[in-house]
Design a protein around this motif. Sequence first.
Motif, short mmCIF file in Angstrom:
data_model
loop_
_atom_site.label_atom_id
_atom_site.label_comp_id
_atom_site.label_asym_id
_atom_site.label_seq_id
_atom_site.Cartn_x
_atom_site.Cartn_y
_atom_site.Cartn_z
N LEU A 508 -8.02 6.07 1.34
CA LEU A 508 -8.00 5.44 2.66
C LEU A 508 -6.71 5.73 3.42
O LEU A 508 -6.74 6.07 4.61
CB LEU A 508 -8.18 3.92 2.49
N GLN A 509 -5.58 5.62 2.74
CA GLN A 509 -4.30 5.77 3.44
C GLN A 509 -3.94 7.21 3.76
O GLN A 509 -3.30 7.49 4.77
CB GLN A 509 -3.17 5.13 2.61
N GLU A 510 -4.34 8.14 2.89
CA GLU A 510 -3.96 9.53 3.12
C GLU A 510 -4.99 10.32 3.90
O GLU A 510 -4.80 11.51 4.15
CB GLU A 510 -3.64 10.21 1.78
N ASP A 511 -6.10 9.67 4.30
CA ASP A 511 -7.07 10.33 5.18
C ASP A 511 -7.60 9.31 6.18
O ASP A 511 -8.77 8.96 6.19
CB ASP A 511 -8.22 10.94 4.35
N ARG A 512 -6.71 8.83 7.02
CA ARG A 512 -7.10 7.84 8.03
C ARG A 512 -8.12 8.44 9.01
O ARG A 512 -8.98 7.74 9.52
CB ARG A 512 -5.88 7.36 8.80
N ALA A 513 -7.99 9.74 9.28
CA ALA A 513 -8.93 10.37 10.22
C ALA A 513 -10.35 10.33 9.69
O ALA A 513 -11.31 10.13 10.44
CB ALA A 513 -8.51 11.82 10.49
N GLY A 514 -10.52 10.49 8.40
CA GLY A 514 -11.86 10.54 7.82
C GLY A 514 -12.43 9.17 7.47
O GLY A 514 -13.65 8.97 7.51
N TYR A 515 -11.55 8.22 7.12
CA TYR A 515 -12.03 6.94 6.62
C TYR A 515 -11.52 5.74 7.43
O TYR A 515 -11.78 4.59 7.06
CB TYR A 515 -11.63 6.77 5.15
N GLY A 516 -10.81 6.01 8.51
CA GLY A 516 -10.24 4.92 9.29
C GLY A 516 -11.27 4.00 9.90
O GLY A 516 -10.96 2.85 10.23
N TRP A 517 -12.52 4.46 10.03
CA TRP A 517 -13.58 3.60 10.58
C TRP A 517 -13.78 2.34 9.74
O TRP A 517 -14.19 1.29 10.24
CB TRP A 517 -14.90 4.36 10.70
N LEU A 518 -13.44 2.42 8.45
CA LEU A 518 -13.59 1.25 7.58
C LEU A 518 -12.63 0.12 7.96
O LEU A 518 -12.91 -1.04 7.67
CB LEU A 518 -13.35 1.66 6.13
N LEU A 519 -11.52 0.47 8.59
CA LEU A 519 -10.52 -0.54 8.91
C LEU A 519 -11.00 -1.52 9.98
O LEU A 519 -10.36 -2.54 10.22
CB LEU A 519 -9.22 0.14 9.35
N ARG A 520 -12.12 -1.21 10.61
CA ARG A 520 -12.70 -2.16 11.58
C ARG A 520 -13.33 -3.36 10.86
O ARG A 520 -13.64 -4.37 11.49
CB ARG A 520 -13.76 -1.47 12.43
N TYR A 521 -13.54 -3.24 9.57
CA TYR A 521 -14.19 -4.29 8.79
C TYR A 521 -13.16 -4.96 7.88
O TYR A 521 -12.17 -4.35 7.47
CB TYR A 521 -15.34 -3.72 7.97
N ARG A 522 -13.44 -6.18 7.54
CA ARG A 522 -12.58 -6.92 6.61
C ARG A 522 -13.06 -6.70 5.19
O ARG A 522 -14.25 -6.87 4.91
CB ARG A 522 -12.60 -8.41 6.94
N PRO A 523 -12.18 -6.32 4.29
CA PRO A 523 -12.62 -6.12 2.90
C PRO A 523 -13.17 -7.41 2.30
O PRO A 523 -12.66 -8.51 2.55
CB PRO A 523 -11.35 -5.68 2.17
N VAL A 524 -14.19 -7.26 1.51
CA VAL A 524 -14.73 -8.40 0.77
C VAL A 524 -13.77 -8.79 -0.35
O VAL A 524 -13.57 -9.98 -0.64
CB VAL A 524 -16.12 -8.04 0.19
N GLN A 525 -13.14 -7.79 -0.97
CA GLN A 525 -12.29 -8.07 -2.13
C GLN A 525 -11.38 -6.88 -2.39
O GLN A 525 -11.78 -5.73 -2.23
CB GLN A 525 -13.17 -8.33 -3.37
N ARG A 526 -10.14 -7.15 -2.78
CA ARG A 526 -9.26 -6.13 -3.35
C ARG A 526 -9.48 -6.15 -4.85
O ARG A 526 -9.27 -7.17 -5.51
CB ARG A 526 -7.80 -6.43 -3.01
N VAL A 527 -9.94 -5.03 -5.39
CA VAL A 527 -10.23 -4.94 -6.83
C VAL A 527 -9.01 -4.35 -7.51
O VAL A 527 -8.68 -3.18 -7.31
CB VAL A 527 -11.47 -4.09 -7.09
N GLY A 528 -8.35 -5.18 -8.33
CA GLY A 528 -7.08 -4.75 -8.89
C GLY A 528 -6.11 -4.51 -7.74
O GLY A 528 -5.97 -5.32 -6.84
#
Length: 537
Positions: A508-528
């Motif tokens: 997620l952090q090293e490819d914000r261009a490809g996966y940044g769309w996910l940041l519009r949503y709130r995570p359900v859970q941080r796993v570990g």
Amino acid sequence: MSTYRVFGNFWDEPEHIAAGLALIDRGQYLYDDQHPPLARLAAAIGPYLAGARLRAAPDPSGVAEGQQVLYHSAASYRELLTLARLGMLPFLLVLLGSTWLWMRRWHGDAAALLCLVFLISTPVILGHAALVALDVPVTALIVASLYLLLRWFERPTLARGAALGVAAGLAAATKLSAVPFFGIAAAALMLLRLALRHAAPVRTPLRAPLRAQLRARLGSAALAAGLVLLIMVGMYGPHLLYLTTPALAPSRSLNFIAGDHGPLHELVYRFAARVRLPLGVKMVPLNFLGVEWHNAHGHPSFLLGRLGDRGWWYFYLVALSVKTPLPLLLLGLTGLTLLGVRGVRRADIYLLGPSVCFVSILAFCCLYSHINIGVRHVLIAYPLLAMGAACATLAAWHRWPGPAARVGVAALVLWQVTTLAVAYPDYVAYFNLLAGAHPERILVDSDLDWGGQDLWRLERVLAARHVARLAIGYRGTAELALEALPPYSVLEPGRAVTGWVAITMLTLQEDRAGYGWLLRYRPVQRVGQSFELYYVP
């Protein structure tokens, strides 16, 4: 050891195991020749005794071959990974023992005990000692080498020269960063020792005539240097081979030894074409060439929300400031400063030792290194900080005997120790309070997410939530098809999906261009610490 059952393999573990197995089983060094073999051999012994072997035709990729070994051997994946990780424990004991001896020799029993308390309660030390990696092993052997160097300063006998050579040779045979780390620290100590000669008290070894000192030291120094070279070459085993053909085909190793042309080049090539030499004569030059190429070309890195290939001079300063427990950081820097001042005033190189080593090695890393992928590359800072913290704690305890001051000092030590309970089991991914609630905005690679190490945790969370299908964004070296995941698809960059999504922080952090769309949503859970789990309507 209790963390072994929590984490699947970290990024580098399969390749390290495969490289060690190849050398034990076949006398070949097949994978990632930047790194010498000692720690890899230690990791591979357990799996080898449990029956793990390379395929008849090993995969050219060390990661793929390591996956084959872990997932398709007679022993189970978890058993083999546990056996490999057990091979790292002796290096942790060497680190603790060397640090103890150093502090006890020049600062006494109380300081030695306190130093161990600070060191063993540092999460990143325990975290990296609990996985197959080179960083704790090389740190242990560098500390041992620096301690033995200071003992050699006291009395340069042949026995002490031999002990120094063995320790430094084993360090260099573990990871090549040992060469500049030990070399620069040793040079700084020697130069400072010379500078302090005339300020030293009368009738001390420092005031002996320089020519007499040199004569006394040359023999044992030559013995130490010879042992370093012998161990670096010998660690690759007794396998012999020709380093060039009868037609004198070019060899990178021989060019490294003898240059690209000239009489020495011709002589060495003709000799190597007629006489089989140990595998280590080929591999040691390739180690140096590989590391130099890697550093010259840099490595994809992340710091404070920025991406880069060439690193930042302040990377390790930031990393140490957020990855070190605050009591250790505060007391360690204070104590190293105190030791430096005391050492200069008394012209005592043994008091100055920890401070000089800390400053010289950290300065080298900041000014030279373009491979900025984790505080693990400067783990040597932690035993030195622990030495400073022990001295600062004792100094404060004796300097201010009042109840309030002593309660404050005890509170700092207690805070340091309780860090382990707070961080458990995520020692590798530990960050202090300065990092805030989102350390992924500061550091990621091998400091927070090192190949999706929380995959087993993710599997349990998905099962508990009865997830029927998953899209996963994963950067790591586990074989996902053989893990206990629900039916899944690989999350492709730039393509939004719906439903359950798990993504590693590194992805997620090293490819914000490809996966940044996910940041519009709130995570359900941080796993570990390495996975974010989303549900996208």
